[in-house]
Design an enzyme around this catalytic site. Structure first.
Site, mmCIF file in Angstrom:
data_model
loop_
_atom_site.group_PDB
_atom_site.id
_atom_site.type_symbol
_atom_site.label_atom_id
_atom_site.label_comp_id
_atom_site.label_asym_id
_atom_site.label_seq_id
_atom_site.Cartn_x
_atom_site.Cartn_y
_atom_site.Cartn_z
ATOM 1 N N ASP A 45 0.840 -1.198 0.000
ATOM 2 C CA ASP A 45 0.000 0.000 0.000
ATOM 3 C C ASP A 45 0.875 1.249 0.000
ATOM 4 O O ASP A 45 1.551 1.543 0.988
ATOM 5 C CB ASP A 45 -0.902 0.011 1.244
ATOM 6 C CG ASP A 45 -1.833 1.212 1.257
ATOM 7 O OD1 ASP A 45 -2.936 1.087 0.707
ATOM 8 O OD2 ASP A 45 -1.451 2.272 1.784
ATOM 9 N N LYS A 75 -2.710 5.891 -4.488
ATOM 10 C CA LYS A 75 -3.809 6.821 -4.203
ATOM 11 C C LYS A 75 -3.569 8.153 -4.902
ATOM 12 O O LYS A 75 -2.413 8.533 -5.120
ATOM 13 C CB LYS A 75 -3.919 7.067 -2.687
ATOM 14 C CG LYS A 75 -3.795 5.798 -1.850
ATOM 15 C CD LYS A 75 -3.994 6.015 -0.372
ATOM 16 C CE LYS A 75 -3.678 4.749 0.412
ATOM 17 N NZ LYS A 75 -2.271 4.572 0.803
ATOM 18 N N HIS A 108 -7.560 9.521 -2.036
ATOM 19 C CA HIS A 108 -6.909 9.493 -0.718
ATOM 20 C C HIS A 108 -7.804 10.080 0.383
ATOM 21 O O HIS A 108 -7.894 9.522 1.476
ATOM 22 C CB HIS A 108 -5.583 10.251 -0.793
ATOM 23 C CG HIS A 108 -4.558 9.791 0.173
ATOM 24 N ND1 HIS A 108 -3.228 9.700 -0.125
ATOM 25 C CD2 HIS A 108 -4.660 9.385 1.461
ATOM 26 C CE1 HIS A 108 -2.559 9.267 0.929
ATOM 27 N NE2 HIS A 108 -3.408 9.063 1.911
HETATM 28 P P1 NDP Z 1 0.722 1.503 11.870
HETATM 29 O O1 NDP Z 1 -0.466 1.394 12.762
HETATM 30 O O2 NDP Z 1 0.937 0.468 10.830
HETATM 31 O O3 NDP Z 1 1.995 1.618 12.826
HETATM 32 C C1 NDP Z 1 3.292 1.792 12.337
HETATM 33 C C2 NDP Z 1 4.209 2.032 13.548
HETATM 34 O O4 NDP Z 1 4.119 0.901 14.429
HETATM 35 C C3 NDP Z 1 5.650 2.215 13.198
HETATM 36 O O5 NDP Z 1 6.177 3.176 14.096
HETATM 37 C C4 NDP Z 1 6.270 0.850 13.459
HETATM 38 O O6 NDP Z 1 7.621 0.980 13.861
HETATM 39 C C5 NDP Z 1 5.413 0.332 14.601
HETATM 40 N N1 NDP Z 1 5.239 -1.130 14.544
HETATM 41 C C6 NDP Z 1 4.947 -1.872 13.459
HETATM 42 N N2 NDP Z 1 4.867 -3.167 13.769
HETATM 43 C C7 NDP Z 1 5.112 -3.258 15.093
HETATM 44 C C8 NDP Z 1 5.198 -4.347 15.983
HETATM 45 N N3 NDP Z 1 5.006 -5.603 15.558
HETATM 46 N N4 NDP Z 1 5.479 -4.076 17.291
HETATM 47 C C9 NDP Z 1 5.685 -2.803 17.707
HETATM 48 N N5 NDP Z 1 5.608 -1.735 16.905
HETATM 49 C C10 NDP Z 1 5.346 -1.956 15.599
HETATM 50 O O7 NDP Z 1 0.691 2.983 11.252
HETATM 51 P P2 NDP Z 1 0.682 3.663 9.806
HETATM 52 O O8 NDP Z 1 0.163 5.017 10.036
HETATM 53 O O9 NDP Z 1 1.964 3.497 9.105
HETATM 54 O O10 NDP Z 1 -0.460 2.874 8.981
HETATM 55 C C11 NDP Z 1 -0.193 1.754 8.176
HETATM 56 C C12 NDP Z 1 -0.358 2.088 6.705
HETATM 57 O O11 NDP Z 1 -1.662 2.613 6.450
HETATM 58 C C13 NDP Z 1 0.560 3.213 6.209
HETATM 59 O O12 NDP Z 1 1.904 2.816 6.072
HETATM 60 C C14 NDP Z 1 -0.127 3.574 4.913
HETATM 61 O O13 NDP Z 1 0.154 2.615 3.916
HETATM 62 C C15 NDP Z 1 -1.597 3.512 5.347
HETATM 63 N N6 NDP Z 1 -2.126 4.838 5.767
HETATM 64 C C16 NDP Z 1 -3.148 5.386 5.010
HETATM 65 C C17 NDP Z 1 -3.684 6.604 5.328
HETATM 66 C C18 NDP Z 1 -4.786 7.145 4.507
HETATM 67 O O14 NDP Z 1 -5.169 8.325 4.699
HETATM 68 N N7 NDP Z 1 -5.344 6.398 3.581
HETATM 69 C C19 NDP Z 1 -3.202 7.387 6.476
HETATM 70 C C20 NDP Z 1 -2.153 6.733 7.226
HETATM 71 C C21 NDP Z 1 -1.673 5.493 6.886
HETATM 72 P P3 NDP Z 1 8.907 0.614 12.919
HETATM 73 O O15 NDP Z 1 8.569 0.978 11.500
HETATM 74 O O16 NDP Z 1 9.980 1.466 13.524
HETATM 75 O O17 NDP Z 1 9.154 -0.863 13.095
#
Ligand code: NDP
Length: 276
Positions: A45, A75, A108
């Site tokens: 994504d 998006k 988006h």
């Molecule tokens: P997430 O809820 O996926 O959380 C990501 C964070 O959690 C990072 O800091 C990561 O750290 C940490 N993390 C991931 N896995 C673990 C784990 N197993 N244990 C502990 N911590 C963990 O947040 P996002 O906001 O990134 O959402 C996911 C995806 O959704 C985005 O990447 C994007 O593709 C989409 N999105 C879409 C939006 C929209 O408006 N359509 C808005 C926001 C997001 P680290 O990377 O340091 O491991």
């Protein structure tokens, strides 16, 4: 690890767990997506906004995985809404991704102040009719925005990608989606790695099951029927976030997690957000 697929309202399948790349710099995206593909993810994504479509495309090209085994979402950003701008945005994304056909294209944000999402959707319908995209959907749409598309356009969105995690379970919007044959896709499924991972309700379930807090929350999404796209740049977490299909939660677990709802959002409210 084989990830089950959900079937969208046009018959196209989407792997239930995908890999999100928001806030991953383009220079680090290829390595992160490569790790994800090696771990077994087949669904990525991205978005124009993330400025890392080129990194996603490079990882796909280098992987050697047959194109029809991969599912790629991108998006169209607010500033490129409208019929012609949306087509141009799509074409530019495809150049960066290095793809001919996209699996899923999303608006988006509805950005209601701009009032261009109906024209944007008509552009999406054209791309869909031409076979350039296998499915079209929206993100951050509220029922009234979806209703306007039902009333003024032809194709029903396959997916609505929305902020959804235990603090914001979106029960009403999920019910609206189910009523209209739209899949729910959860963004920030881990509440961006925040305090919920340390909540005693989650950690107690995790300890009992011998799983991590993140796995408990992601399994909760899976059992709700959400498509889920956790993001991580940490290889062990990338792998951990896919290992969700050899355990399950009890009805008591689901009820306890339902009790964590606060209504708190990480992102802006879709009714008012229209940043270009
Ligand atoms: P997430 O809820 O996926 O959380 C990501 C964070 O959690 C990072 O800091 C990561 O750290 C940490 N993390 C991931 N896995 C673990 C784990 N197993 N244990 C502990 N911590 C963990 O947040 P996002 O906001 O990134 O959402 C996911 C995806 O959704 C985005 O990447 C994007 O593709 C989409 N999105 C879409 C939006 C929209 O408006 N359509 C808005 C926001 C997001 P680290 O990377 O340091 O491991």
């Amino acid at each position: 690890m084989t990830v089950p697929a959900l079937t969208m309202n046009n018959g196209v399948e989407i792997p239930q767990v995908g890999f999100g790349v928001f806030l991953v710099p383009d220079t680090e995206t290829q390595a992160a997506v490569q790790t994800a593909l090696e771990a077994g993810y087949r669904h990525i994504d991205t978005a124009k906004l993330y400025q890392n479509e080129a990194g996603v495309g490079a990882a796909i090209a280098a992987s050697g995985i047959p194109r029809d085994e991969l599912f790629v979402t991108t998006k169209v950003w607010n500033s490129e809404q409208g019929f012609e701008p949306a087509i141009a945005s799509f074409e530019a994304s495809m150049d960066r991704l290095g793809l001919d056909v996209l699996d899923l294209l999303l608006i988006h944000w509805p950005a209601p102040d701009l009032d261009r999402y109906v024209d944007t959707w008509r552009a999406f319908e054209k791309l869909y009719a031409e076979g350039r995209v296998r499915a079209i959907g929206v993100s951050n749409f509220q029922p009234e925005h979806l209703q306007r598309l039902f009333d003024e356009t032809s194709v029903v969105a396959a997916i609505n990608q929305i902020e959804l995690h235990p603090l914001l379970p979106q029960d009403e919007l999920r019910a609206f989606h189910a009523e209209h044959g739209i899949l729910t896709e959860a963004w920030s499924p881990l509440a961006r790695g925040g305090d919920v991972l340390a909540d005693p309700v989650i950690t107690a379930i995790a300890e009992r099951l011998g799983r991590t807090p993140a796995q408990v929350i992601l399994r909760w999404h899976v059992e709700l029927g959400n498509v889920v796209i956790p993001k991580s740049v940490t290889p062990s977490r990338i792998r951990e976030n896919l290992e969700l299909f050899d355990f399950s939660l009890t009805a008591e677990d689901l009820a306890a997690i339902a009790g964590l709802e606060t209504g708190d959002r990480i992102g802006p409210h879709p009714d008012t957000f229209s940043r270009g």
